[in-house]
Design an enzyme around this catalytic site. Structure first.
Site, short mmCIF file in Angstrom:
data_model
loop_
_atom_site.label_atom_id
_atom_site.label_comp_id
_atom_site.label_asym_id
_atom_site.label_seq_id
_atom_site.Cartn_x
_atom_site.Cartn_y
_atom_site.Cartn_z
N ARG A 171 -10.80 -6.23 4.73
CA ARG A 171 -10.51 -6.64 5.46
C ARG A 171 -11.65 -5.71 6.56
O ARG A 171 -12.40 -5.30 6.36
CB ARG A 171 -9.08 -6.05 5.63
CG ARG A 171 -8.64 -4.35 4.90
CD ARG A 171 -7.38 -3.79 5.70
NE ARG A 171 -7.11 -2.70 5.23
CZ ARG A 171 -5.95 -1.74 5.55
NH1 ARG A 171 -4.97 -2.11 5.29
NH2 ARG A 171 -5.72 -0.34 5.29
N GLU A 189 -4.09 -1.18 13.11
CA GLU A 189 -5.55 -0.48 12.68
C GLU A 189 -6.68 -0.95 13.55
O GLU A 189 -7.99 -1.20 12.39
CB GLU A 189 -5.12 0.14 11.98
CG GLU A 189 -4.11 1.43 11.25
CD GLU A 189 -3.80 1.64 10.52
OE1 GLU A 189 -5.02 1.99 9.54
OE2 GLU A 189 -2.82 2.75 10.34
N GLU A 203 3.50 3.21 10.25
CA GLU A 203 3.89 3.46 8.72
C GLU A 203 3.90 5.22 9.37
O GLU A 203 3.10 5.97 9.62
CB GLU A 203 2.41 3.65 8.67
CG GLU A 203 1.86 1.81 8.64
CD GLU A 203 0.59 1.36 8.07
OE1 GLU A 203 -0.25 2.06 7.71
OE2 GLU A 203 0.15 0.40 8.80
N GLU A 205 -5.05 -0.83 -3.17
CA GLU A 205 -4.02 0.34 -2.78
C GLU A 205 -2.62 0.68 -3.24
O GLU A 205 -1.52 0.93 -3.80
CB GLU A 205 -3.27 -0.27 -1.37
CG GLU A 205 -4.81 0.20 -0.31
CD GLU A 205 -3.91 0.19 1.06
OE1 GLU A 205 -2.53 -0.10 1.52
OE2 GLU A 205 -5.06 0.57 1.93
N TYR A 208 -2.89 3.03 -6.01
CA TYR A 208 -2.50 4.11 -6.50
C TYR A 208 -1.66 4.57 -4.61
O TYR A 208 -1.27 6.13 -4.67
CB TYR A 208 -3.75 5.31 -6.09
CG TYR A 208 -4.12 5.28 -7.71
CD1 TYR A 208 -2.97 4.96 -8.23
CD2 TYR A 208 -5.00 5.85 -7.72
CE1 TYR A 208 -3.56 4.88 -9.77
CE2 TYR A 208 -5.83 6.00 -9.60
CZ TYR A 208 -4.62 5.52 -9.98
OH TYR A 208 -4.88 5.59 -11.75
C1 GLA Z 1 -3.30 2.44 7.12
C2 GLA Z 1 -2.98 0.64 7.17
C3 GLA Z 1 -2.25 0.11 5.67
C4 GLA Z 1 -2.08 0.70 4.75
C5 GLA Z 1 -2.29 2.57 4.99
C6 GLA Z 1 -2.59 3.03 2.88
O1 GLA Z 1 -2.84 2.62 7.47
O2 GLA Z 1 -2.92 0.18 8.32
O3 GLA Z 1 -2.63 -1.44 5.76
O4 GLA Z 1 -3.79 0.57 3.85
O5 GLA Z 1 -3.56 2.19 5.97
O6 GLA Z 1 -3.62 3.01 3.04
#
Ligand code: GLA
Length: 659
Positions: free
Chosen positions: A104, A143, A296, A347, A349
């Protein structure tokens, strides 16, 4: 309303699996989910053909269950067909290598094809969801700058950088002047000669570098703003946000937050890391808009996508404590990442509330219990906010300048800001983290760590603040640079010299761990000594009074900390980095007094208020039970009992006191 949520990816689950999710969410008190931020290929499986039928029933079912939806715009991963069609939209790194697709954040925000495609999907989603029941807001992209992708070095960026420079400087001569290109023969005659600061045999020109990283930050903000305008135009009733990354230093979040309705960040605390680290990021994020969400919030072991390592399992009580720590620092919404650990993808894990098998276990029960607690006290919390009396100035230009030239090994501007913040926080005080543009008049004390880039306007503003009665704390490297990252051609601390009442006679960077002993001649530490290292500035006091001085030759008796009274206020110039315990006492003596004092390390006290009512949160972030002496007795909302003045708080314990 306080939001209690989770990040949910219905595209990862079969209809059968998904059916079990919503009732479990409801039971846990979840009232909001964030969805869809990586699902562009589901929404637009072919160019210009949009599908929403995979998500609409989920939104409807959630709504039916009383759970609202925040939608992510899925622009950080364009569909594979788009990459096939427009390979030129992939980013290029500083060594000229194209960043490959498959993960990404690999597209360049200056690539016209990517901009147009992103605008298209956002517009279609906004049209479709504007009036849908249950949808309350949007998170733009995800992000920005994650995985080191803020800075791209492709041809689109080179062109856009030159345009940015034309806008800023108008002529090539002005750029030459600003960057001081006479050094190492870097003069430009034409715009087309100006390169990006790609990897080169040695370090780049600091003026060139600073403008480039400013441009990269502006690029992210422009990309965001294009989406913000579309969303606000089509969905005026929805809020729009972006999930920031706390301390992340590559995007000027102050500028970005001009284009969000609500600030959010993603909190993944290290279970055994510094407990003040999440608090710092909470307060950074709160300071943009006065309140914030954690979009998050860690709810299980992490699992790094690149290394494939499984992180630490949160201990019993930690998920609950992290939740309340966010609320205590001003959060009005928290969404746990993620609902259920994914069976496939990078991801696998990275755990959530539920494990891979979807069976509710200990972490689910903790989330549920916390949801019950929230339901109980939410009416008391609603409408309250954190109102800090202390501000810490954290400026991105200065951060970037020091990223390029920290001055001494081991010096980091942001770590230094954090060390100053920590000393404030340990006194039981909240602290706003503000930019140089902030109105300082509402703060009793302002700390401006290592504020190197200082303009005339800023110097005047800080002077006015002190004249009116403010306490200002300055630390090493202050006032040394101009807005173009040139060194100031006046005695250091440059434009702050008169205000601070000192000039810097000599600087000693310690690269090999040496230290210097200093002793205090005044103040709460009088006659005490400590060792300082890393970077020491010997001061000449013009109007300031020395507070601490060097004991070691050849600088014995040279002041290193001084105080200048100015108008109704005072300025403290600290030419040294004090050890944490000394800093705590020294800084503490300059700050307003908190109602609850002498806090054991790791015990955090914060306050939320709305004028009429006040709440005091006391949180034990340490690994042991801790005794705390409150200033009086208080009703405690979680237990319903009266507590204090002496209380013992269990590990991971939380008290919510009605003040
Ligand atoms: C970030 C991202 C999420 C995910 C988490 C955990 O904060 O925004 O999409 O990838 O990390 O890795």
């Amino acid at each position: 309303m306080l939001y209690y949520g989770t990040c949910y990816y219905p595209e990862h689950w079969t209809a059968e699996q998904a059916k079990q999710h919503i009732p479990l969410m409801k039971k846990a008190g979840i009232n909001v989910v964030r969805m869809a931020e990586f699902a562009w290929c589901k929404f637009e499986p072919e160019a210009g053909r949009y599908r929403f039928d995979w998500l609409d029933p989920v939104i409807a079912a959630l709504h039916e269950a009383g759970i609202a939806t925040v939608l992510g715009t899925p622009t950080c991963i364009p569909p594979q067909w788009a990459l096939q069609r427009y390979p030129g939209m992939l980013q290029v790194d500083a060594d000229g290598r194209t960043r490959n697709p498959g993960a990404r954040c690999h597209c360049c925000k200056n690539a016209p094809a990517y901009q147009a495609l992103a605008e298209g999907i956002v517009r279609e989603m906004a049209r479709h969801y504007a009036a849908m029941d249950g949808v309350i807001g949007w998170q733009i992209d995800n992000e920005f700058g994650c995985h080191g992708t803020t800075r791209c070095y492709c041809g689109h960026c080179e062109k856009a950088f030159r345009e940015w420079l034309i806008e800023k400087y108008a002529t090539e001569e002005a750029v030459n002047e600003a960057w001081g290109t006479a050094f190492w023969g870097f003069d430009f005659r034409q715009w087309a000669e100006i390169p990006l600061p790609r990897t080169m045999p040695t370090g780049s020109n600091p003026g060139h570098w600073l403008d480039f990283v400013r441009f990269c930050s502006d690029t992210q903000i422009k990309f965001h703003k294009a989406q913000y305008d579309v969303l606000k135009g089509l969905c005026p009733d929805h809020f729009v946000t972006h999930n920031f990354m706390g301390r992340f230093g590559e995007i000027d979040y102050y500028k970005l937050s001009d284009h969000v309705d609500r600030a959010c960040w993603d909190n993944y605390p290290d279970p055994w890391g510094d407990p003040y680290a999440p608090a710092y990021a909470h307060e950074i994020t709160r300071s943009f808009k006065g309140t914030f969400w954690v979009m998050e919030e860690k709810s299980g072991p992490t699992g790094d996508a690149s290394t494939g390592l499984l992180g630490e399992q949160p201990e019993p009580g930690q998920i609950r404590r992290w939740f309340w720590q966010a609320v205590a620092n001003g959060a009005d919404g928290i969404a746990f990442f993620r609902w259920r650990a994914c069976l496939t993808g990078a991801e696998q894990y990275w755990h959530g509330i539920l494990d891979h098998d979807g069976v509710p276990r200990r972490r689910y029960k903790e989330v549920r219990r916390t949801g019950e607690e929230l339901a109980k006290v939410a009416p008391e919390i609603a409408g309250t906010r954190v109102e800090a009396k202390v501000a810490l100035i954290r400026n991105f230009d200065t951060l970037w300048s020091s990223e390029r030239q920290p001055g001494a090994s081991g010096l980091s501007y942001d770590d230094h800001c954090f060390e100053m913040y920590r000393a404030v926080k340990r006194r039981g005080l909240n602290c706003d983290i503000v930019d140089t543009t902030a109105d300082l008049s509402r703060y009793r004390a302002a700390i401006a760590p290592a504020l190197s880039i200082v303009t005339e306007d800023l110097a005047q503003k800080l002077t006015a603040y002190v004249l009116a009665g403010g306490t200002l704390v300055l630390t090493p490297q202050s006032g040394t640079r101009t807005a173009t990252n040139a060194m100031a051609d006046v005695p250091k601390p440059g434009l702050l010299a008169e205000l601070a009442g000192v000039t810097i006679e000599e600087v000693r960077p310690y690269h090999h761990g040496q230290t210097n002993e200093i002793s205090f001649a005044r103040g709460p530490l009088i006659a005490e000594t400590c060792k300082v290292g890393t970077w020491v500035e010997m001061l000449e006091c013009t109007t300031a009074e020395p507070i601490a001085e060097c004991r070691d030759e050849p600088f014995a008796s040279k002041p290193v900390i001084a105080c200048n009274s100015h108008g109704k206020g005072s300025v403290y110039y600290m030419g040294v980095h004090l050890p944490p315990a000394t800093l705590l006492t020294f800084l503490g003596s300059l700050l307003p007094q908190a109602p609850i004092q002498d806090l054991p390390a790791g015990v955090e006290v914060t306050q939320r208020t709305n004028g009429d009512k006040g709440l005091v949160f006391v949180i034990n972030n340490s690994r042991e039970r801790q005794p705390v002496v409150l200033d009086k007795q208080y009703p405690e909302l979680l237990s319903g009992e009266t507590v204090g003045p002496e209380v013992t708080i269990a590990k991971n314990g939380i008290l919510i006191l009605r003040a």
